[in-house]
Design a protein around this motif. Structure first.
Motif, mmCIF file in Angstrom:
data_model
loop_
_atom_site.group_PDB
_atom_site.id
_atom_site.type_symbol
_atom_site.label_atom_id
_atom_site.label_comp_id
_atom_site.label_asym_id
_atom_site.label_seq_id
_atom_site.Cartn_x
_atom_site.Cartn_y
_atom_site.Cartn_z
ATOM 1 N N UNK A 142 18.205 3.305 -10.231
ATOM 2 C CA UNK A 142 19.547 2.754 -9.990
ATOM 3 C C UNK A 142 19.581 1.983 -8.671
ATOM 4 N N UNK A 143 18.922 2.548 -7.670
ATOM 5 C CA UNK A 143 18.877 1.874 -6.362
ATOM 6 C C UNK A 143 18.036 0.589 -6.461
ATOM 7 N N UNK A 144 16.978 0.649 -7.253
ATOM 8 C CA UNK A 144 16.120 -0.531 -7.465
ATOM 9 C C UNK A 144 16.948 -1.680 -8.068
ATOM 10 N N UNK A 145 17.711 -1.339 -9.109
ATOM 11 C CA UNK A 145 18.531 -2.351 -9.791
ATOM 12 C C UNK A 145 19.482 -3.027 -8.799
ATOM 13 N N UNK A 146 20.122 -2.220 -7.964
ATOM 14 C CA UNK A 146 21.105 -2.779 -7.012
ATOM 15 C C UNK A 146 20.468 -3.807 -6.089
ATOM 16 N N UNK A 147 19.314 -3.472 -5.538
ATOM 17 C CA UNK A 147 18.649 -4.400 -4.600
ATOM 18 C C UNK A 147 18.201 -5.656 -5.341
ATOM 19 N N UNK A 148 17.551 -5.459 -6.488
ATOM 20 C CA UNK A 148 16.941 -6.607 -7.187
ATOM 21 C C UNK A 148 18.015 -7.587 -7.675
ATOM 22 N N UNK A 149 19.078 -7.070 -8.274
ATOM 23 C CA UNK A 149 20.113 -7.992 -8.774
ATOM 24 C C UNK A 149 20.856 -8.650 -7.614
ATOM 25 N N UNK A 150 21.102 -7.868 -6.556
ATOM 26 C CA UNK A 150 21.804 -8.445 -5.405
ATOM 27 C C UNK A 150 20.952 -9.559 -4.766
ATOM 28 N N UNK A 190 10.999 -0.218 -0.116
ATOM 29 C CA UNK A 190 9.794 0.585 0.114
ATOM 30 C C UNK A 190 10.082 2.053 -0.229
ATOM 31 N N UNK A 191 11.214 2.552 0.232
ATOM 32 C CA UNK A 191 11.597 3.942 -0.051
ATOM 33 C C UNK A 191 11.883 4.132 -1.538
ATOM 34 N N UNK A 192 12.541 3.160 -2.132
ATOM 35 C CA UNK A 192 12.910 3.247 -3.555
ATOM 36 C C UNK A 192 11.663 3.235 -4.442
ATOM 37 N N UNK A 193 10.680 2.417 -4.068
ATOM 38 C CA UNK A 193 9.441 2.367 -4.859
ATOM 39 C C UNK A 193 8.749 3.721 -4.840
ATOM 40 N N UNK A 194 8.854 4.417 -3.724
ATOM 41 C CA UNK A 194 8.219 5.734 -3.619
ATOM 42 C C UNK A 194 9.010 6.798 -4.385
ATOM 43 N N UNK A 195 10.333 6.730 -4.300
ATOM 44 C CA UNK A 195 11.153 7.801 -4.920
ATOM 45 C C UNK A 195 11.348 7.585 -6.413
ATOM 46 N N UNK A 196 11.211 6.325 -6.873
ATOM 47 C CA UNK A 196 11.410 6.040 -8.298
ATOM 48 C C UNK A 196 12.882 5.954 -8.678
ATOM 49 N N UNK A 223 5.727 6.635 -10.646
ATOM 50 C CA UNK A 223 5.291 6.333 -12.021
ATOM 51 C C UNK A 223 6.323 5.492 -12.800
ATOM 52 N N UNK A 224 7.600 5.575 -12.430
ATOM 53 C CA UNK A 224 8.629 4.750 -13.104
ATOM 54 C C UNK A 224 8.307 3.265 -13.067
ATOM 55 N N UNK A 225 7.567 2.850 -12.034
ATOM 56 C CA UNK A 225 7.309 1.412 -11.881
ATOM 57 C C UNK A 225 5.962 0.980 -12.452
ATOM 58 N N UNK A 226 5.216 1.917 -13.000
ATOM 59 C CA UNK A 226 3.904 1.575 -13.567
ATOM 60 C C UNK A 226 4.124 0.730 -14.826
ATOM 61 N N UNK A 227 3.368 -0.337 -14.945
ATOM 62 C CA UNK A 227 3.479 -1.259 -16.090
ATOM 63 C C UNK A 227 4.907 -1.754 -16.299
ATOM 64 N N UNK A 228 5.633 -1.948 -15.235
ATOM 65 C CA UNK A 228 7.010 -2.453 -15.357
ATOM 66 C C UNK A 228 6.993 -3.751 -16.162
ATOM 67 N N UNK A 229 7.996 -3.919 -16.984
ATOM 68 C CA UNK A 229 8.014 -5.059 -17.916
ATOM 69 C C UNK A 229 8.866 -6.204 -17.363
ATOM 70 N N UNK A 230 8.445 -7.419 -17.665
ATOM 71 C CA UNK A 230 9.228 -8.611 -17.312
ATOM 72 C C UNK A 230 9.249 -9.534 -18.524
ATOM 73 N N UNK A 231 10.407 -9.675 -19.135
ATOM 74 C CA UNK A 231 10.540 -10.644 -20.235
ATOM 75 C C UNK A 231 11.319 -11.838 -19.690
ATOM 76 N N UNK A 232 10.704 -13.006 -19.787
ATOM 77 C CA UNK A 232 11.297 -14.199 -19.165
ATOM 78 C C UNK A 232 12.070 -14.970 -20.233
ATOM 79 N N UNK A 292 0.816 -1.227 0.000
ATOM 80 C CA UNK A 292 0.000 0.000 0.000
ATOM 81 C C UNK A 292 0.845 1.272 0.000
ATOM 82 N N UNK A 293 2.171 1.110 -0.026
ATOM 83 C CA UNK A 293 3.030 2.301 -0.023
ATOM 84 C C UNK A 293 2.938 3.039 -1.358
ATOM 85 N N UNK A 294 3.581 4.203 -1.412
ATOM 86 C CA UNK A 294 3.590 4.972 -2.669
ATOM 87 C C UNK A 294 4.426 4.236 -3.708
ATOM 88 N N UNK A 295 3.938 4.262 -4.938
ATOM 89 C CA UNK A 295 4.707 3.666 -6.037
ATOM 90 C C UNK A 295 4.871 4.728 -7.126
#
Ligand code: PMV
Length: 363
Positions: free
Chosen positions: A263-271, A254-260, A205-214, A200-203
């Protein structure tokens, strides 16, 4: 909510038959669940993107019966399937206390996936959540009339997630919401070890319709089942630190999803993806679940990011396939890159384009 709140107290036993149908999506974790306690309680919290197109569609028909015991048949993509039966039997045994009507009916379970069979995409999240939702719809039909108010809808979704969790942990994150948190975490109000909750936190616009190609690097059976994988975290030398790290990463995300901050998102997700695999490489026995082509793809993604300033990144589940995540506005460029440079590393050049979805739907 506690376990006790999910026990159905009374139901109408005069209903002879009926049928319900749900489509439920797969999900991909950003902070990974790896390691569990008894009764499918996670050792650490996780958060996932719900997928849109990778779904399981399940119809459950129920007919009143007299004899004792569980009775059900499963049809997978139109054909009777015996292989899935033990998993459903165990699931029914685990959830019977919460759904006392299970032995009163014979169930015909007809299920199919929108993604190709043996694509290496785990169908347990979409499959188990679809069955849990069908059972909840049956519970609703048998229940003393409940109004369709918001409170009841919340209960419905929470119990569906609670049941799905007892079928397969990550399945509890496939019920409702674009981002779903499962597991108690200080920074997420309402988070629970018992069920997934819509983030329910803020998300931004960068993350709207985020794409996932498998990218389907290896379509075979998983080398290590997740049941075995979770067990490898018992007594694992790095377990305590890992569980603490997942809690920290969720709070940071949570903070990264709000700020958009991509670069910080990539670091967490890949790590997180590499840590999951590192846990498997450093357990006893140890496993390497990546294939040479998984590494080729990761290196190509890093090179592309360096060269183009794209915000593309990857995540992995407990196998060799690669989920390529990127913002919607980069869709054309990234798909071109995938086609030109990554598809070669996929089995038969096969990949699946998906994006964030909203959760399950009754059909
Ligand atoms: O739901 P399970 O028991 O199959 O575990 C899935 C674990 C991972 O997919 C590797 C990570 C996750 O959080 O989904």
């Amino acid at each position: 909510m506690t376990e006790q709140d999910f026990i159905l107290k009374s139901y109408n036993s005069n209903i002879d038959k009926g049928s319900v149908k749900w489509a439920s999506p797969s999900n991909i974790a950003l902070v990974k669940y790896w390691g569990k306690k008894a009764h499918q309680i996670p050792e650490n919290p996780s958060i996932s993107f719900t997928l849109s197109d990778c779904k399981t569609i399940t119809e459950m028909t129920y007919i009143k019966k007299d004899n004792q015991g569980f009775s059900f048949d499963i049809y997978f993509e139109g054909e009777k399937n015996e292989a899935f039966k033990p998993k459903i039997q165990t699931f029914f045994e685990r959830i019977e206390i919460y759904m006392p009507f299970l032995k009163d009916y014979h169930f015909k379970i007809e299920t199919s996936n929108t993604f190709p069979h043996s694509s290496g995409i785990a169908s347990s999240a979409s499959g188990m959540s679809a069955i849990a939702l069908c059972l909840m719809s049956i519970e609703k039909e048998l229940s003393v009339p409940e109004s369709d108010n918001v409170e009841f809808q919340d209960y419905f979704n929470q119990k569906a997630s609670f049941l799905a969790r007892l079928g397969s942990g990550s399945a509890c994150r496939s019920i409702e919401g674009e981002l779903v948190v499962w597991g108690k975490n200080e920074s997420i109000v309402g988070s629970s070890d018992l069920y997934g909750v819509k983030f329910e936190g803020d998300v931004h616009a960068n993350f709207k319709n985020y794409q996932d190609t498998i990218l389907l690097v290896d379509k075979g059976e998983k080398q290590v089942s997740s049941t075995v994988g979770h067990q490898l975290m018992y007594g694992h030398p790095f377990a305590t630190k890992r569980f603490a790290q997942a809690n920290d990463n969720l709070a940071k995300l949570k903070t990264i999803l709000a700020s958009g901050d991509l670069n910080a998102f990539i670091k967490i997700v890949e790590s997180e993806a590499l840590t999951l695999h590192a846990m498997m490489m450093t357990s006893m026995p140890y496993f390497i679940l990546m294939k040479p082509n998984t590494l080729e793809i990761i290196n190509k993604i890093w090179a592309f990011r360096e060269k183009t300033d794209s915000k593309i990144c990857f995540t992995l589940d407990a196998g060799a396939n690669v989920h390529v995540l990127y913002p919607e506005k980069e869709k054309d460029d990234v798909l071109q890159f995938i086609k030109n440079e990554l598809a070669n590393y996929c089995q038969n050049g096969h990949y699946i384009c998906d994006q964030i979805g909203h959760g399950a739907n009754q059909i």
